[in-house]
Write an enzyme that holds these catalytic residues in place. Structure first.
Site, PDB file in Angstrom:
ATOM      1  N   ASP A   1       0.728  -2.677   9.375  1.00  0.00           N
ATOM      2  CA  ASP A   1       0.116  -1.311   9.732  1.00  0.00           C
ATOM      3  C   ASP A   1       0.741  -0.450   9.799  1.00  0.00           C
ATOM      4  O   ASP A   1       2.049  -0.449  10.188  1.00  0.00           O
ATOM      5  CB  ASP A   1      -1.156  -1.676  10.331  1.00  0.00           C
ATOM      6  CG  ASP A   1      -2.335  -0.868   9.988  1.00  0.00           C
ATOM      7  OD1 ASP A   1      -2.198   0.068   9.133  1.00  0.00           O
ATOM      8  OD2 ASP A   1      -3.642  -0.900  10.245  1.00  0.00           O
TER       9      ASP A   1
ATOM     10  N   ASP B   1      -9.827   2.985   4.368  1.00  0.00           N
ATOM     11  CA  ASP B   1     -10.446   1.604   4.354  1.00  0.00           C
ATOM     12  C   ASP B   1     -11.860   1.539   3.512  1.00  0.00           C
ATOM     13  O   ASP B   1     -12.434   2.513   3.763  1.00  0.00           O
ATOM     14  CB  ASP B   1     -10.728   1.404   5.922  1.00  0.00           C
ATOM     15  CG  ASP B   1      -9.660   1.159   6.761  1.00  0.00           C
ATOM     16  OD1 ASP B   1      -8.507   1.344   6.170  1.00  0.00           O
ATOM     17  OD2 ASP B   1      -9.784   0.929   7.917  1.00  0.00           O
TER      18      ASP B   1
HETATM   19  C1  GAL Z   1      -6.567  -0.235   9.684  1.00  0.00           C
HETATM   20  C2  GAL Z   1      -6.378  -0.984   8.085  1.00  0.00           C
HETATM   21  C3  GAL Z   1      -7.654  -1.957   8.347  1.00  0.00           C
HETATM   22  C4  GAL Z   1      -7.720  -2.922   9.576  1.00  0.00           C
HETATM   23  C5  GAL Z   1      -7.401  -1.861  10.851  1.00  0.00           C
HETATM   24  C6  GAL Z   1      -7.137  -2.666  11.938  1.00  0.00           C
HETATM   25  O1  GAL Z   1      -5.669   0.824   9.565  1.00  0.00           O
HETATM   26  O2  GAL Z   1      -6.616  -0.193   7.059  1.00  0.00           O
HETATM   27  O3  GAL Z   1      -7.455  -2.772   7.138  1.00  0.00           O
HETATM   28  O4  GAL Z   1      -6.109  -3.505   9.405  1.00  0.00           O
HETATM   29  O5  GAL Z   1      -6.338  -0.930  10.700  1.00  0.00           O
HETATM   30  O6  GAL Z   1      -7.067  -1.855  13.181  1.00  0.00           O
END
Ligand code: GAL
Length: 388
Positions: free
Chosen positions: A149, A208
């Protein structure tokens, strides 16, 4: 001479980053995030073990799903005395390696989540300044898939850092799928997707997903509007985000459409529901091997929208052996007739095809020049066309 050697070395480095041998078709698996989020009373060793078992007993493993993946919120709040990552000691008392071993013993693979910043999105220790060490740790644990991430990190430094991790993962000698979130964070900046595709096996590019119709259809529209299909191919995939099928926010028809469209665009199929308690309908969608075969087509050509009129759409994907996959998609609020024509899918009008319905699992007869289908509201008719 020195310059030539340097150039050869650079070429070799890029080639090894590109061709890590994995994800020749879009990865298929399961991930904690869409159902469990950061629920620390649910994310633990038992969840992974029970989910891995359910992946086998439900028939998902047989249908092609492989990866059992932790998302955020698995880490302890501190690194260990040697500076290595460690899982939460209460929720993963034996560590990660035995869980990976168990998952492997079922013929499956294990995925994990980290972040290039100093903290993950949920505030757990990130990989900043520890990329090599963390890549080694993952390899030692037997990890097969790393989702990286991009929270808490400057977008301008991402190109360099995501490249460094790509090389660090390759340098471990263990095959690991590399999922990059970089483009999702760099939405308003120029990202060279040919380059991204040379260092990452898949990459998130939009916000997301949520378990609702608007969320996934809007991601689909952004994928089309930004014309990302050309960057997909064996070993490198656009990632419109994980599945929500079975999480309860949409109708059976909408989940069927979601799965069909994700397959036509060669998306990774990463389930995000509770695999230990699925309805028969959820299992039927997730294990529809005829639709999965479209997603997993070895040519790896991402399909696109070839027709749009009001709320009626036609999506097309070229498959191996000159076959075609077609999705007739009705976004409207009432049943609608959608007519497939040879000009829409750009084939000669006298070319005859056998048309197979991939949800009803049967032939619908021949298609030549034109064929009309009633498509229910928010539903699809998904066909495979084979030259007759
Ligand atoms: C976001 C990501 C999600 C999940 C989340 C966890 O940035 O897009 O899929 O991984 O973080 O905190």
């Amino acid at each position: 001479m020195k310059i030539v050697i340097c150039l050869i070395l650079v070429a070799i480095t890029i080639a090894s980053a590109l061709d890590n041998g994995v994800a020749r078709t879009p990865p298929m698996g399961w991930n904690t995030w869409n159902h469990y989020g950061c629920n620390t009373s649910a994310i633990n060793a038992d969840l992974l073990i029970n989910t891995a078992m359910a992946m086998v007993t439900s028939g998902m493993a047989k249908a092609g799903y492989q990866y059992i993946s932790l998302d955020d919120c698995w880490l302890a709040t501190e690194r260990d005395a040697q500076g290595r990552l460690q899982p939460d000691p209460v929720r993963f008392p034996q560590g990660i390696a035995p869980i990976a071993d168990y998952i492997h013993s079922l013929g499956l693979k294990m995925g994990i989540y980290e972040d290039v910043g100093n903290m993950t999105c949920a505030g757990y220790p990130g990989s900043e300044n520890n990329l090599e060490l963390d890549a080694k740790t993952f390899a030692e644990w037997g990890i097969d898939y790393v989702k990286m991430d991009g929270c808490n990190f400057p977008v301008d430094d991402m190109k360099q850092t995501y490249t460094e991790l790509s090389q660090a993962l390759n340098a471990t000698g263990r095959e690991m799928v590399y999922s990059c979130s970089w483009p999702a964070y760099a939405q308003n900046e120029d990202v060279n997707f040919t380059y991204v595709a040379s260092i990452c096996n898949l990459w998130r590019e939009f916000d997301d997903i949520r378990d609702d119709w608007d969320a996934w259809t809007s991601i689909l529209d952004q994928m089309e509007a930004t014309n990302r299909a050309p960057f997909a191919g064996p070993g490198h995939w656009n990632d419109p985000d994980m599945l929500e099928i079975g999480n309860g926010g949409q109708t059976y028809t909408e989940y069927q459409s979601f799965f069909s469209l994700w397959s036509i665009i060669a998306a990774p199929l990463i389930a995000g529901n509770d695999l230990t308690s699925m309805t028969q309908e959820t299992i039927e969608i997730l294990t529809n091997i005829e639709v999965i075969a479209v997603d997993q087509d070895p040519l790896g050509i991402q399909g696109t929208r070839v027709y749009q009129s009001g709320t009626n759409e036609i999506w097309l994907r070229q498959l191996v052996n000159d076959e075609l996959a077609v999705v007739l998609f009705n976004r409207g609020s009432a049943t609608s007739t959608i007519t497939l024509t040879s000009s829409i899918i750009n084939v000669p009008s006298n070319q005859k095809y056998l048309a197979r319905d991939l949800w009803r699992h049967g032939s619908v007869g021949f298609f030549e020049n034109s064929l009309a289908f009633p498509v229910e509201s928010h539903g699809v008719v998904m066909l495979k066309l084979t030259k007759a």
